[in-house]
Design an enzyme around this catalytic site. Structure first.
Site, short mmCIF file in Angstrom:
data_model
loop_
_atom_site.label_atom_id
_atom_site.label_comp_id
_atom_site.label_asym_id
_atom_site.label_seq_id
_atom_site.Cartn_x
_atom_site.Cartn_y
_atom_site.Cartn_z
N LYS A 1 -4.46 6.67 -1.79
CA LYS A 1 -5.13 6.84 -0.50
C LYS A 1 -4.70 8.12 0.24
O LYS A 1 -5.46 8.64 1.06
CB LYS A 1 -4.89 5.63 0.40
CG LYS A 1 -5.62 4.37 -0.10
CD LYS A 1 -5.51 3.23 0.89
CE LYS A 1 -6.25 2.00 0.37
NZ LYS A 1 -6.27 0.91 1.37
N ASP B 1 -10.93 0.97 6.25
CA ASP B 1 -10.00 -0.16 6.43
C ASP B 1 -9.87 -0.52 7.91
O ASP B 1 -9.78 -1.70 8.26
CB ASP B 1 -8.61 0.20 5.88
CG ASP B 1 -8.54 0.11 4.36
OD1 ASP B 1 -9.31 -0.67 3.77
OD2 ASP B 1 -7.71 0.83 3.77
#
Length: 285
Positions: A68, A105
Site C-alpha cells: 500500500k 479504506d
C-alpha cells in the site's frame, strides 16, 4: 476487443475476498469484464505497474499488504486523501494512460457509521486498538469527523507519532494496548448525545492469531464495537460485545464498503448494494 479487467495485488494474495466481491457485482450487473487476483512480490511492484500501464484492457487494481505504500512512488497522481493517509489501496488506469492512487479504506470504514455520524453530538470519541497499516486510514477517517482518538498500541511512542503525523492539530491520546486488557472502575459520565466507538484495527482475533484482550469495563455505555477482521467475520471480540449488550459492526462492512468505492472507479457503475445480504452469504460460503 480485449475484455476489460481489474485485479487485486498483494503478497500473499490467495486469501483476498476482493475477486468474490467484484465478481458478484459484475455478474449481477451483467458487465462484460472480470476481476482477478495477481500475486505480486515486493521486488515485482515496479515491473508489474510498468507492464500494466501499456495494457488498455486493464482498468486498475486494488492493493493489499504489503504494497500500500510501496506503489506510491510509481504513480502519476495521488488523490489528496491517499496522500494524507500515506497509503494507496486502489490504483485507477486513466484514459490517458496515467495512474492515479486512491485510498478507499477510509470511506469504506466510515460507511456503516454514516447514519450516526450524520447526527449532531456533544462529544465524539474512538478507542482504536492497533497501529499497523490499517490504522492509518481509520485514524484519518475518524479525525476528519471531529472524533477524539485514543490510540492503543504495543509501542505508545509509535501510536503518538502516528497521531501527530495524521492529525497534528488533534487533541488525541496514545496509550499502551495492555491498558485496555485490565478491568477499570472508571465511572463514565452521562453519554447521552455522545458518540463512542471501539475499533479493533489489529490482526488480533483473526484466524490463527490470539484474541484481542479487551475488558468491556473500558467501553462507555452505548458504544459501537467495530472489528475490521474479516476471517472470521464474527470474531471473539464481537461475540463478547453482543453478549455485553453493545452494538457491533464486522469487518465485512468495511471490506464491502471500500470495494464499492473502487468498483465505481474501475467499471463506471454503481454496485448493487441492495444485494449485500446475498453477497455476505457468498463470502461466508
Amino acid at each position: 476487443m480485449t475484455r476489460a479487467y481489474a485485479e487485486v495485488i498483494g503478497d500473499p494474495i490467495a486469501q483476498s475476498k476482493s475477486p468474490a466481491i467484484h465478481g458478484f457485482w459484475l455478474g449481477k450487473l451483467g458487465i462484460d469484464a472480470e476481476y482477478r487476483a495477481c500475486h505480486v512480490r515486493p521486488d515485482e511492484v515496479p515491473s508489474y505497474l510498468g507492464e500494466r500501464r501499456s495494457d488498455p484492457a486493464w482498468r486498475g487494481c486494488n492493493v493489499t499488504m504489503p504494497h500500500k505504500q510501496a506503489v506510491m512512488p510509481h504513480l502519476d497522481r495521488l488523490d489528496p486523501l491517499a496522500a494524507r493517509i500515506g497509503a494507496v489501496n486502489t490504483i485507477v488506469h486513466e484514459a490517458d494512460g496515467t495512474l492515479t492512487g486512491y485510498n478507499t479504506d477510509a470511506p469504506g470504514f466510515l460507511e456503516p457509521l454514516r447514519p450516526l455520524l450524520g447526527r449532531e453530538h456533544l462529544f465524539r470519541m474512538a478507542r482504536v486498538l492497533g497501529t499497523g497499516g490499517a490504522a492509518r486510514a481509520i485514524i484519518a477517517a475518524l479525525a476528519a469527523e471531529n472524533i477524539v482518538i485514543v490510540l492503543a498500541g504495543r509501542d505508545p511512542a509509535k501510536a503518538r507519532a502516528l497521531l501527530d503525523e495524521l492529525d497534528p492539530g488533534g487533541e488525541h491520546h496514545a496509550v499502551d494496548i495492555a491498558h485496555f486488557a485490565e478491568p477499570t472502575d472508571f465511572a463514565f459520565d452521562d453519554r447521552a448525545g455522545c458518540f463512542d466507538v471501539i475499533v479493533n484495527a489489529s490482526p488480533l482475533g483473526m484466524a490463527g492469531q490470539p484474541p484481542l484482550a479487551f475488558d468491556f469495563s473500558h467501553a462507555p455505555p452505548g458504544s459501537i464495537v467495530y472489528d475490521i477482521v474479516t476471517h472470521p467475520a464474527d470474531t471473539p471480540l464481537l461475540q463478547q460485545a453482543r453478549a455485553a449488550g453493545f452494538r457491533t459492526v464486522d469487518g465485512l462492512a468495511m471490506l464491502i464498503g471500500q470495494a464499492a468505492e473502487a468498483f465505481e472507479k474501475f467499471f463506471s457503475a454503481s454496485p448493487p448494494r441492495d444485494a449485500d445480504r446475498e453477497l455476505r452469504a457468498v463470502l461466508a460460503a
